[in-house]
Motif scaffolding. Structure first.
Motif, mmCIF file in Angstrom:
data_model
loop_
_atom_site.group_PDB
_atom_site.id
_atom_site.type_symbol
_atom_site.label_atom_id
_atom_site.label_comp_id
_atom_site.label_asym_id
_atom_site.label_seq_id
_atom_site.Cartn_x
_atom_site.Cartn_y
_atom_site.Cartn_z
ATOM 1 N N TYR A 274 0.866 -1.298 -0.147
ATOM 2 C CA TYR A 274 0.087 0.180 0.090
ATOM 3 C C TYR A 274 0.905 1.293 -0.146
ATOM 4 O O TYR A 274 1.827 1.327 0.845
ATOM 5 N N GLY A 275 0.719 2.255 -0.814
ATOM 6 C CA GLY A 275 1.468 3.220 -1.023
ATOM 7 C C GLY A 275 0.612 4.665 -1.426
ATOM 8 O O GLY A 275 -0.406 4.455 -1.758
ATOM 9 N N VAL A 276 1.410 5.732 -1.348
ATOM 10 C CA VAL A 276 0.933 6.896 -1.611
ATOM 11 C C VAL A 276 1.790 7.740 -2.484
ATOM 12 O O VAL A 276 2.946 7.910 -2.428
ATOM 13 N N LEU A 277 1.300 8.072 -3.661
ATOM 14 C CA LEU A 277 2.105 9.247 -4.582
ATOM 15 C C LEU A 277 1.662 10.509 -3.869
ATOM 16 O O LEU A 277 0.686 11.050 -3.938
ATOM 17 N N ILE A 278 2.902 11.032 -3.316
ATOM 18 C CA ILE A 278 2.696 12.476 -2.818
ATOM 19 C C ILE A 278 3.285 13.446 -3.902
ATOM 20 O O ILE A 278 4.414 13.356 -4.030
ATOM 21 N N PRO B 172 6.829 5.805 -0.905
ATOM 22 C CA PRO B 172 6.617 5.235 0.372
ATOM 23 C C PRO B 172 5.402 4.035 0.139
ATOM 24 O O PRO B 172 4.222 4.394 -0.190
ATOM 25 N N LYS B 173 5.687 3.017 0.634
ATOM 26 C CA LYS B 173 4.771 1.871 0.427
ATOM 27 C C LYS B 173 5.210 0.759 1.394
ATOM 28 O O LYS B 173 6.364 0.555 1.863
ATOM 29 N N GLY B 174 4.462 -0.267 1.582
ATOM 30 C CA GLY B 174 4.643 -1.455 2.291
ATOM 31 C C GLY B 174 3.233 -2.147 2.606
ATOM 32 O O GLY B 174 2.177 -1.812 2.181
ATOM 33 N N GLY B 175 3.541 -3.484 3.298
ATOM 34 C CA GLY B 175 2.373 -4.269 3.490
ATOM 35 C C GLY B 175 1.509 -3.890 4.900
ATOM 36 O O GLY B 175 1.906 -2.893 5.656
ATOM 37 N N ALA B 176 0.211 -4.151 4.707
ATOM 38 C CA ALA B 176 -0.830 -3.869 5.670
ATOM 39 C C ALA B 176 -0.446 -4.684 7.283
ATOM 40 O O ALA B 176 -0.061 -5.913 7.070
ATOM 41 N N GLU B 177 -0.641 -4.184 8.301
ATOM 42 C CA GLU B 177 -0.839 -5.152 9.496
ATOM 43 C C GLU B 177 -1.952 -5.505 9.638
ATOM 44 O O GLU B 177 -3.158 -5.123 8.945
ATOM 45 N N GLU B 178 -2.250 -6.476 10.393
ATOM 46 C CA GLU B 178 -3.508 -7.348 10.595
ATOM 47 C C GLU B 178 -4.601 -6.331 11.187
ATOM 48 O O GLU B 178 -4.339 -5.331 11.911
ATOM 49 N N ALA C 72 -3.660 12.886 6.388
ATOM 50 C CA ALA C 72 -5.038 13.106 7.102
ATOM 51 C C ALA C 72 -6.015 11.940 5.895
ATOM 52 O O ALA C 72 -5.760 12.001 4.686
ATOM 53 N N ALA C 73 -6.567 10.988 6.606
ATOM 54 C CA ALA C 73 -7.300 9.956 5.831
ATOM 55 C C ALA C 73 -8.238 10.603 4.435
ATOM 56 O O ALA C 73 -8.265 10.086 3.499
ATOM 57 N N ASP C 74 -8.899 11.527 4.908
ATOM 58 C CA ASP C 74 -9.753 12.487 4.010
ATOM 59 C C ASP C 74 -8.915 13.243 2.839
ATOM 60 O O ASP C 74 -9.463 13.641 1.821
ATOM 61 N N SER C 75 -7.806 13.055 3.080
ATOM 62 C CA SER C 75 -6.695 13.956 1.691
ATOM 63 C C SER C 75 -6.259 13.062 0.713
ATOM 64 O O SER C 75 -5.701 13.365 -0.244
ATOM 65 N N LEU C 76 -6.664 11.652 0.834
ATOM 66 C CA LEU C 76 -6.090 11.062 -0.147
ATOM 67 C C LEU C 76 -7.206 10.423 -1.058
ATOM 68 O O LEU C 76 -8.211 10.313 -1.038
ATOM 69 N N GLN C 77 -6.763 10.458 -2.363
ATOM 70 C CA GLN C 77 -7.654 10.135 -3.584
ATOM 71 C C GLN C 77 -7.193 8.649 -3.965
ATOM 72 O O GLN C 77 -5.847 8.318 -4.090
ATOM 73 N N GLU C 78 -8.092 7.748 -3.737
ATOM 74 C CA GLU C 78 -8.166 6.324 -4.208
ATOM 75 C C GLU C 78 -7.657 6.384 -5.606
ATOM 76 O O GLU C 78 -8.483 6.808 -6.598
ATOM 77 N N LEU C 79 -6.440 5.644 -6.034
ATOM 78 C CA LEU C 79 -6.156 5.272 -7.221
ATOM 79 C C LEU C 79 -6.273 3.519 -7.589
ATOM 80 O O LEU C 79 -6.384 3.276 -8.789
ATOM 81 N N GLY C 80 -6.478 2.850 -6.795
ATOM 82 C CA GLY C 80 -6.947 1.304 -6.775
ATOM 83 C C GLY C 80 -5.799 0.586 -6.724
ATOM 84 O O GLY C 80 -4.640 1.026 -6.687
ATOM 85 N N ARG C 81 -6.074 -0.587 -6.866
ATOM 86 C CA ARG C 81 -4.856 -1.886 -6.884
ATOM 87 C C ARG C 81 -4.426 -1.966 -8.693
ATOM 88 O O ARG C 81 -5.393 -2.011 -9.317
ATOM 89 N N HIS D 272 -1.484 -1.087 -4.032
ATOM 90 C CA HIS D 272 -2.927 -0.477 -3.854
ATOM 91 C C HIS D 272 -2.340 0.872 -3.616
ATOM 92 O O HIS D 272 -1.570 1.220 -2.706
ATOM 93 N N LEU D 273 -2.727 1.847 -4.526
ATOM 94 C CA LEU D 273 -2.109 3.332 -4.227
ATOM 95 C C LEU D 273 -3.224 4.049 -4.189
ATOM 96 O O LEU D 273 -4.306 4.249 -4.498
ATOM 97 N N PHE D 274 -2.564 5.299 -3.499
ATOM 98 C CA PHE D 274 -3.414 6.675 -3.297
ATOM 99 C C PHE D 274 -2.794 7.847 -3.523
ATOM 100 O O PHE D 274 -1.473 7.527 -3.775
ATOM 101 N N ARG D 275 -3.306 8.834 -3.704
ATOM 102 C CA ARG D 275 -2.535 10.071 -4.322
ATOM 103 C C ARG D 275 -3.069 11.124 -3.273
ATOM 104 O O ARG D 275 -3.966 11.285 -2.844
ATOM 105 N N VAL D 276 -1.774 12.162 -3.104
ATOM 106 C CA VAL D 276 -2.315 13.238 -2.236
ATOM 107 C C VAL D 276 -1.386 14.514 -2.601
ATOM 108 O O VAL D 276 -0.266 14.216 -3.231
ATOM 109 N N ASP D 277 -1.907 15.520 -2.622
ATOM 110 C CA ASP D 277 -1.301 16.697 -3.269
ATOM 111 C C ASP D 277 -1.171 17.806 -2.130
ATOM 112 O O ASP D 277 -2.108 18.100 -1.174
ATOM 113 N N LEU D 278 0.165 18.015 -1.747
ATOM 114 C CA LEU D 278 0.603 18.880 -0.844
ATOM 115 C C LEU D 278 1.229 20.143 -1.065
ATOM 116 O O LEU D 278 2.098 20.277 -2.127
ATOM 117 N N LEU D 279 1.135 21.136 -0.316
ATOM 118 C CA LEU D 279 2.045 22.225 -0.705
ATOM 119 C C LEU D 279 3.548 21.976 0.060
ATOM 120 O O LEU D 279 3.604 21.595 1.017
#
Length: 156
Positions: free
Chosen positions: A6-10, A31-37, A58-67, A77-84
């Motif tokens: 699971y990773g995030v494109l920042i 940044p990515k890695g496996g999930a904990e139980e 913040a969880a609500d800042s992530l845009q779902e990109l899928g698996r 399984h990727l997410f995207r976030v845009d930061l200043l």
């Protein structure tokens, strides 16, 4: 059976991607890695970013990109976030995830450096498998920055 990381494109306001250098390796990665139980995909991605960079998302800042298919035995399984950039000072990034060095056994951080990169720089820095995955994402080569959210990240 395939595993999933699971990773995030920042991205920053210039459309640059945050990459972290894998300690002892030649390549840079997201940044990515496996999930904990018991973790959801979003929770795992947020934790991996926190452990590898110190950035709190913040969880609500992530845009779902899928698996997405990644390696023969692993999907991402990727997410995207845009930061200043002002809200994400990579000079303050610190990895808190350690592993034993293969020769000395000394505990070393999973990642040791951070940088913002233009999309065009990715093939020279990332592993071929990561480059191929990123280039397969719809619109990745022509990314323009989305309007960033202020104060969605902390690196303290």
């Amino acid at each position: 059976m395939k595993t999933v990381s699971y990773g995030v494109l920042i991205f920053n306001e210039q459309g640059q991607l945050l990459l972290a250098h894998a300690t002892g390796q030649k390549h840079w990665d997201i940044p990515k890695g496996g999930a904990e139980e018991g973790e959801s995909a979003r929770e795992a991605a947020i934790r991996e970013v926190r452990e590898e960079t110190g950035i709190e998302l913040a969880a609500d800042s992530l845009q779902e990109l899928g698996r997405w298919p990644y390696l023969s035995r692993k999907d991402l399984h990727l997410f995207r976030v845009d930061l200043l950039t002002r809200d994400c000072d990579i000079a303050a990034c610190r990895c808190t995830s350690f592993f034993p060095h293969r020769k000395s056994g000394a505990m070393i951080p999973e990642v040791d450096r951070f940088r913002w990169v233009d999309v065009a720089e990715i093939p020279a820095l990332a592993a071929k498998s990561m480059t191929a995955l990123l280039q397969s994402l719809p619109g990745f080569e022509s990314l323009s920055p989305a309007p960033p959210r202020s104060a969605t990240a902390r690196t303290d």
